[in-house]
Design a protein around this motif. Structure first.
Motif, short mmCIF file in Angstrom:
data_model
loop_
_atom_site.label_atom_id
_atom_site.label_comp_id
_atom_site.label_asym_id
_atom_site.label_seq_id
_atom_site.Cartn_x
_atom_site.Cartn_y
_atom_site.Cartn_z
N SER A 504 14.23 -2.71 25.42
CA SER A 504 15.19 -3.18 24.78
C SER A 504 16.49 -2.11 24.59
O SER A 504 16.28 -1.11 25.24
CB SER A 504 14.81 -3.66 23.09
OG SER A 504 14.49 -2.51 22.73
N SER A 506 19.80 -1.62 22.00
CA SER A 506 20.50 -2.17 20.66
C SER A 506 21.73 -1.09 20.49
O SER A 506 21.81 0.08 21.11
CB SER A 506 19.60 -1.99 19.55
OG SER A 506 19.18 -0.53 19.28
N GLY A 528 14.95 1.02 23.94
CA GLY A 528 13.54 0.82 23.68
C GLY A 528 12.79 1.14 25.01
O GLY A 528 13.03 0.83 26.19
N VAL A 596 18.79 -3.69 31.63
CA VAL A 596 18.77 -4.59 30.10
C VAL A 596 20.13 -4.22 29.90
O VAL A 596 20.54 -3.19 29.53
CB VAL A 596 17.73 -3.91 29.50
CG1 VAL A 596 17.63 -4.54 28.11
CG2 VAL A 596 16.32 -4.20 30.12
#
Length: 990
Positions: A504, A506, A528, A596
């Motif tokens: 991930s 963020s 992540g 990502v």
């Protein structure tokens, strides 16, 4: 039907090899008459693997797929297109059509996850969850589907592929009618495709005619018609597959219907034998006795393919009296009995020698402890002088290990307990056919009605019949419970050229004092960790996509860091501007994962969000509404976290404080939500990340009439009593009951501490008296958070129905809210004195939550113990129901104040109908499959009525009715009728 298994031993390419002894000189379904094929076929494994190959050939045979098999295909078309040959187009012919379905598609041995179900003539793309083929075509692009597929199931009316028709070389005339094929487009990606992709599909094969489902035939019932292929359906029954192959004029033998027995009677009987349900091992689900999952090679002789069908079903195909008939060896009784009166001359009896015996079934290994001694390998081997006797047979259509073992066991039993008889008999045997059972009574071998099966017969010049027979025993065909086949785990080694992306990414931002009082905004990037164990580092890149005014800017990704850590910072980002950050993992070989990415609009300021505009409502279906609005677009609204939507059961005078929380719609750009339809008012406010809300709620009111799909059955209102309410509280997490300033009795969240726990004099606590002190001296531990997080109130009312029904529960809560901690001087007024909006003393309900919960049971109220939330309305199956109120908060300060709770029980309107019913002796009693809650209205459509005929309805209840017909003379007559019952409520038995 059996799934296509992945079994390494001894199934190769889904083909079962059964090791037993060569049983006898002739067994029709094992060694067909008159030819004896070579069952030690060394090419069997190659043939099985060849089914999965993608062939590029101009004259390759097109296979026929029966049952379910994983197959490759013939590449009939291949062309590149686009800039730098970006796209590769392929037409892969799977087999003859029309097939029933394609359940899986594999590319380069990887199962592809699609964005939608695989369907005929429908384009689908790769789902975003597929890490193999949902990737960015290049480093500067976002991830997307690399494969588009358009299956065609091979009907005789199918049109040209719309996917391939984007090419000038594939026209509307390229329909490939009658052929099942895949139209595929690949988008180039060096990590995904290193060469020409190999495509395989799991195909539910050709639709076939089933005479058992033909209502025009004796013994049949259904819509199948022999000469109408559109009525046929998928089947893994080997008998119906053989019948299709024999009748098919395109790829089979093209035998006309007139050459089969009347009503396909024997084909129906043989098909029923194959469809008998068996339980292969203890605890297993039932399977068919015999299934066929076959890929037929149309380049072979038709007679050889017929033999394969017969082998797979223990079948015997006879041509007698001008008709093809089939017989499946199983238990049965004798067609005729022969005695010494019928037998002319002597009788020759012989038994098997060692060359025709077997003492072992090697597939799969069997625990023999449950077998009779005569069936155990050790016993048989000892009887054979300790010599292991075995042979190999190939059944190319079997994919179930249990069906294969059953075949092996039958061969084994027959090889060890079978006498051969040769006799010459009179004309009594003329009507026999190969496979029939005959009983023989003869004094010399002491046969008394001993059953034998006909293996060969010929009519002599003197009209006598020469018979060659083999002993028949029903016990040969008794299915013995087997052991469950062990699942062999796959060996999966890591692929160094495939690396998993970060789990991930963020993004958050914060204000930071950089130097000399300069305040800047920094973007915090949290990665992540990738689940790949071979990650060496991460590459982090960023670009600005919009300026602070929302205008698109031209920018390229630039690398801001390469490292092994999982948190990075980027300083001096612009408030209100939008940034896109992407990160990928890199292993020690330099192989890079896909990116990502995440996008964030930098939050600035602390101003509350604007009021939501253009709030509107419209019907969505029969019982739902769609709420729509225009998201606020000011710069101060960029940090909107969600939209709070509430409901109040009034059409005038609605207000935020007295409404009930309904749903939260996340994201700033969210502009609609679907909710259950109700009469009343819907309210909306925007909430930012700091829990600031719009100053005013936007309200939309609906005055729809009762939803037509439901009928109100009962209702009640729960009104807390200041004295009795305490008895209804949850023992562990009770609510408080009190009288508010307006005189209403309300339920509210209790305080953590009691007033007696307050430190100091009675008059000294500051703030709200009931909070036990809101200063650090009088209440040091809970001075700013003295509310319980949640509490429950158990209703005094409940529901008890006469039977089990599907009931729709619709609750309504009347309330207001308060937070005595959020006073003006310490709340919004302390930060923005001139801009602080009402309510001055008390936060809004975004921190307070309330739900009615229900617990149901089909047996008793005491068994109503498991409670679930009801948001606005919900349907349950129950006979008894209890209710309770749940209050909660997320700040330990706020509480909803509940005045009353109303519950409505609605039941859905429904109809039940039957057609073409016939009375008996003039009347018929009808019973509904599921009774109604109340007696429904009825509509009757009578057929074949004569002048003066009438009918009457009696015993009309929730369960059914009775109808009676009489003629003009008042005498009972039988008539055919249809009916429809319309009412509400669905009663269930459990």
């Amino acid at each position: 039907m059996c799934d296509v298994p992945d079994i390494d031993i001894p199934i190769i390419g889904d083909i079962i090899d059964v090791i037993v002894d060569i049983v006898e000189s002739v067994i029709s379904w094992i060694l067909p008459i008159p030819d004896i094929p070579d069952f030690g076929d060394v090419n069997q494994d190659q043939t099985a693997r060849g089914v999965l190959v993608n062939k590029i050939s101009a004259n390759a045979a097109i296979p026929i797929i029966y049952g379910t098999r994983k197959v490759g295909g013939n590449v009939a078309f291949l062309e590149t297109s686009g800039t730098d040959n970006q796209y590769l187009y392929m037409a892969l012919v799977l087999g003859e059509g029309e097939i029933d379905d394609i359940t899986e598609i594999h590319v380069n041995d990887n199962l592809v996850t699609w964005s939608a179900d695989i369907a005929d003539n429908t384009q689908i793309t790769v789902n975003s969850s597929d890490s193999n083929y949902f990737k960015a075509p290049d480093a500067d692009s976002s991830a997307e589907s690399l494969i588009t597929v358009e299956p065609h199931y091979g009907s005789d009316s199918q049109s040209a592929s719309s996917l391939l028709s984007t090419l000038t070389s594939w026209t509307s005339n390229h329909k490939l009618r009658g052929l099942a094929y895949l139209a595929v487009r690949f988008q180039w990606n060096a990590d995904a495709f290193g060469s020409l992709p190999t495509v395989n599909a799991v195909v539910k094969g050709k639709k076939v005619y089933n005479p058992n489902l033909d209502g025009t035939l004796t013994g049949g019932s259904g819509s199948h018609r022999a000469d109408t292929s559109s009525t046929w359906a998928y089947s893994d029954n080997p008998v119906y597959q053989l019948l299709d192959y024999l009748r098919n004029t395109r790829f089979g033998m093209g035998i006309a219907n007139s050459y089969f027995d009347s009503n396909f009677a024997e084909w129906q009987t043989a098909g029923d034998v194959c469809d008998v349900n068996i339980t292969p091992y203890s605890g297993a689900s039932q399977i068919d006795l015999m299934d066929s999952n076959a890929v037929i090679d149309t380049s072979k002789k038709a007679i050889d393919n017929v033999k394969e069908f017969l082998k797979g079903c223990r079948g015997i195909l006879n041509y007698t009296a001008g008709a093809y008939k089939v017989l499946v060896e199983t238990t049965g009784s004798a067609a005729i009995s022969l005695t010494e009166d019928n037998i002319i001359g002597g009788i020759q009896v012989s038994s098997k020698n060692k060359n025709y015996q077997s003492d072992e079934v090697q597939f799969p290994p069997v625990d023999e402890t449950g077998l009779a001694s005569a069936d155990q390998h050790a016993t048989m081997k000892t009887a054979d002088g300790d010599i292991l006797l075995e042979g190999r047979f190939d059944f190319s259509m079997l994919t179930s290990p249990y069906q294969a073992q059953e075949m092996a066991e039958i061969i084994l039993r027959r090889s060890r307990s079978s006498l051969d008889v040769s006799i010459n008999v009179d004309g009594t045997a003329t009507d026999l056919q190969i496979g029939d059972i005959v009983n023989i009574t003869h004094a010399t071998p002491a046969f008394s009605a001993k059953p034998f099966r006909v293996q060969a017969m010929s009519i002599n010049a003197d009209s006598t019949v020469q018979l060659t027979l083999s002993e028949h025993q029903d016990s040969y065909y008794t299915f013995g419970t087997q052991q469950e086949v062990d699942t062999i785990p796959d060996t999966t080694l890591p692929n160094p050229f495939s690396i998993l992306p970060p789990a991930s990414i963020s993004l958050t931002d914060e204000l930071v004092e950089y130097a000399d009082g300069i305040v800047i905004t920094r973007l915090i990037i949290t990665v992540g960790a990738s689940l790949d164990n071979f990650v060496d580092n991460y590459e982090v890149q960023i670009k600005q996509t919009k300026d602070q005014n929302g205008n698109t800017v031209t920018d390229s990704f630039r690398e801001i860091s390469v490292g092994k850590i999982l948190e990075y910072q980027h300083l001096n980002v612009i408030d209100g501007a939008e940034y896109q950050v992407r990160v990928r993992a890199v292993n020690s070989l330099g192989v890079k994962s896909t990116f990502v990415s995440a996008t964030r609009v930098i939050v600035g300021g602390v101003e509350a969000p604007s009021n939501v505009e253009d709030f509107a409502v419209e019907m969505h279906g029969q019982d739902h509404m769609k709420l729509t609005w225009t998201p606020p677009s000011k710069e101060s609204d960029l940090d909107i976290s969600f939209y709070e939507i509430r409901f109040q059961d009034v059409t005038t005078g609605a207000n935020w404080l007295n409404s009930t929380n309904l749903v939260k719609c996340p994201r700033r750009k969210c502009d609609n939500v679907i909710v259950p339809a109700r009469t009343g008012s819907y309210l909306i406010k925007a909430v930012d990340k700091n829990s600031n809300t719009s100053a005013e709620a936007n309200i939309v009111t609906t005055n729809i009439s009762d939803i037509q799909a439901y009928q109100l059955v009962s209702s009640f209102t729960e009104t807390p009593d200041i004295v009795e309410a305490a008895n209804q509280m949850d023992a562990t997490l009770p609510l408080a009951v009190k009288i508010d300033p307006s005189g209403d009795v309300i339920l509210t969240l209790d305080t953590v501490t009691n007033f007696d726990d307050t430190i100091g004099n009675f008059d000294s606590p500051s703030g709200d008296f009931e909070l036990g002190g809101s200063d650090t001296t009088s209440n040091p531990n809970f001075n700013n958070s003295n509310r319980d997080a949640k509490g429950f109130y158990n209703f005094s009312n409940s529901l008890s129905l006469s039977n089990i029904y599907d009931g729709n529960i619709e609750p309504t809560i009347t309330l207001d809210a308060e937070n005595p901690y959020d006073l003006f001087d310490s709340g919004k007024g302390a930060l923005l004195f001139d801009e602080a909006k009402a309510p001055f003393d008390g936060t809004e309900q975004i921190h307070a939550f309330h739900r009615v919960q229900i617990a149901t049971s089909t047996t008793s109220l005491d068994n109503c113990t498991s409670f679930v939330d009801i948001t606005q309305s919900a349907t349950f199956k129950f006979k008894f129901a209890k209710f309770r109120l749940k209050l909660s908060n997320d700040d330990s300060q706020t509480s909803s104040n509940v005045k009353t709770i109303s519950i409505k029980l609605n039941m859905e309107e429904r109809t039940f109908a039957q057609s073409d019913l016939t009375t008996s002796s003039g009347s018929r009693a009808i019973t509904y499959t599921n009774p109604f809650y109340a007696a429904p209205s009825l509509g009757i459509a009578a057929q074949n009525m004569l002048t003066g005929d009438t009918y009457s309805i009696t015993s009309k209840t929730v369960n059914g009715f009775t109808i009676a017909f009489v003629n003009s003379s008042g005498s009972a007559v039988d008539r055919t009728f249809d009916y429809i019952a319309k009412g509400y409520g669905l009663q269930s038995s459990s």
